[in-house]
Scaffold this motif. Sequence first.
Motif, short mmCIF file in Angstrom:
data_model
loop_
_atom_site.label_atom_id
_atom_site.label_comp_id
_atom_site.label_asym_id
_atom_site.label_seq_id
_atom_site.Cartn_x
_atom_site.Cartn_y
_atom_site.Cartn_z
N VAL A 216 0.87 -1.17 0.00
CA VAL A 216 0.00 0.00 0.00
C VAL A 216 0.90 1.22 0.00
O VAL A 216 1.64 1.46 0.96
N LEU A 217 0.87 1.99 -1.09
CA LEU A 217 1.77 3.13 -1.26
C LEU A 217 1.02 4.43 -1.00
O LEU A 217 0.01 4.71 -1.64
N GLY A 218 1.54 5.22 -0.04
CA GLY A 218 0.96 6.52 0.23
C GLY A 218 0.38 6.67 1.63
O GLY A 218 -0.18 7.72 1.94
N LEU A 219 0.53 5.67 2.48
CA LEU A 219 0.09 5.80 3.87
C LEU A 219 1.24 6.34 4.70
O LEU A 219 2.29 5.71 4.79
N ARG A 220 1.04 7.50 5.34
CA ARG A 220 2.11 8.12 6.12
C ARG A 220 1.85 8.09 7.62
O ARG A 220 2.69 8.48 8.39
N ALA A 221 0.66 7.67 8.04
CA ALA A 221 0.33 7.71 9.47
C ALA A 221 1.06 6.62 10.23
O ALA A 221 1.35 5.54 9.69
N GLU A 222 1.34 6.90 11.49
CA GLU A 222 2.08 5.96 12.32
C GLU A 222 1.36 4.61 12.42
O GLU A 222 1.98 3.57 12.45
N ALA A 273 5.29 3.89 -7.90
CA ALA A 273 4.54 2.78 -8.49
C ALA A 273 4.92 2.56 -9.95
O ALA A 273 5.10 1.42 -10.40
N ARG A 274 5.04 3.65 -10.70
CA ARG A 274 5.40 3.53 -12.11
C ARG A 274 6.81 2.98 -12.29
O ARG A 274 7.07 2.18 -13.20
N GLU A 275 7.73 3.41 -11.42
CA GLU A 275 9.11 2.93 -11.52
C GLU A 275 9.18 1.44 -11.17
O GLU A 275 9.91 0.69 -11.82
#
Length: 457
Positions: A216-222, A273-275
């Motif tokens: 899951v890309l984009g979750l920054r919460a602890e 994600a694209r890379e």
Amino acid sequence: MHDRTGEFGRAGSWPVQAGPKGAHGVPEEAVPEADVLRYFRRLRAIETIEDLPVPEGAESPGAHCGLFEAALTAPLIRGSRTLLIGPAACLHHAGSLHQSGSRGLAAAPSGLLFLCMEPDDAVFGIDSKIVEAVLEADRRFQPDALFLVSTCVPEMAGTDLDALAAELAPRVRARLLVVRTDGFSARHQQQGLRRVLASLVGLMGPVPPEPRSVNVLGLRAEGARHTELVRALEDAGVRVLSTVPAATTVEALARCPSAALNVVVEDYALDLAREMEARFGVPYVEVGFPLAPDRVDEAYAQLEDALGVALRPLVAVAREAAGQAMARSRAAAQGRRAAVAAFAGGPLGAARFLAELGAEPAVVLASRFSRQDARERVVLLASGHDPLVGRTQGTGQMVPLLRSLGVDLYAGHGDRYALARLGIGQVHPDPPRARWGYEATRWAAEMVGAAMGGKPR
């Protein structure tokens, strides 16, 4: 400079849909002109962020500078350290208050390291000091990865961090990841955030695939591992390998290319994600960060199609709770005038959510628009909402406009004291971002209800 005539009426006056008579002392029939208005357009008159005028002058460091997001995000990767390279003022604003006058390398509890440039370094270069700092950081802290984050001054002085990192790689234990924040070429902070995440591909390599697994890309919460999305995926038998950038490690990132799918929940993770798709063949699906219940439902349906699992039955209780919270908040939000700045769901997604609660989105501040915002623009206009839209500015600059519009609610970061003096309730953006899905919807609705509850109309 853009001509206001035809968009805001004749120069010197400005027609708006006024709020309740006497709101914040503003009469219904007219709103005084504020200098800031020349930088705003009605939503119907724009399609992209490029259609908005750029405010004259510059703040430094300003809302455009990617250094801040880079400094906040890179230390989330456990096992890493982050070396910020730049003048003391920039590093001070990036979180080094007690180190802003230091010289050389200094450590902070956050995992940030600061290499403050002297005035002469801008002329003669700082390469030798960077080499010293990297070797010292590697020896003293022994990180698995070391982010090298540059700012405008070393970049304008011609510092080639990529070449230095390649030269140093055989001499250090840490993997070196270069992140350029070059605020002089950016108009929003997310450039720094995007580049931090994109640099993470440098920690990855080919690994055997693992079926029924995702990142899951984009979750920054602890608490990223405990969000509704992650719980639903795992309850459906899908293994979540990593949540990026929060709650992950250098070691876990090395295994990310084994995933069957990358789930992108914030568009700043799209470059990564694209890379990963280009290098390792890992496909991705972009579900965004929805707030409106129908958009959350669409996101889950998209994941069900991509993964071949049933997710919506697993979150039925959360959906019902979100609906109940929205119903409770409508009584407090109905007819209120709202300003939207940085908030979960994107600027127009948040505006549409507030409209569903019965509020009137009066003004929207944005540094960028996502694909999700483009969809919500259509919905807002179709439902009769046509807020003023402008580029992100500080609360102090916005006070005349907020007062003139009779704004009751401010959703986003801002000077709480200035807002309180105007009698404006504030909803802070971070709590909803610590969640995803119907949980975020519920929390956002509850916070709006709490901010408006008991406030006079």
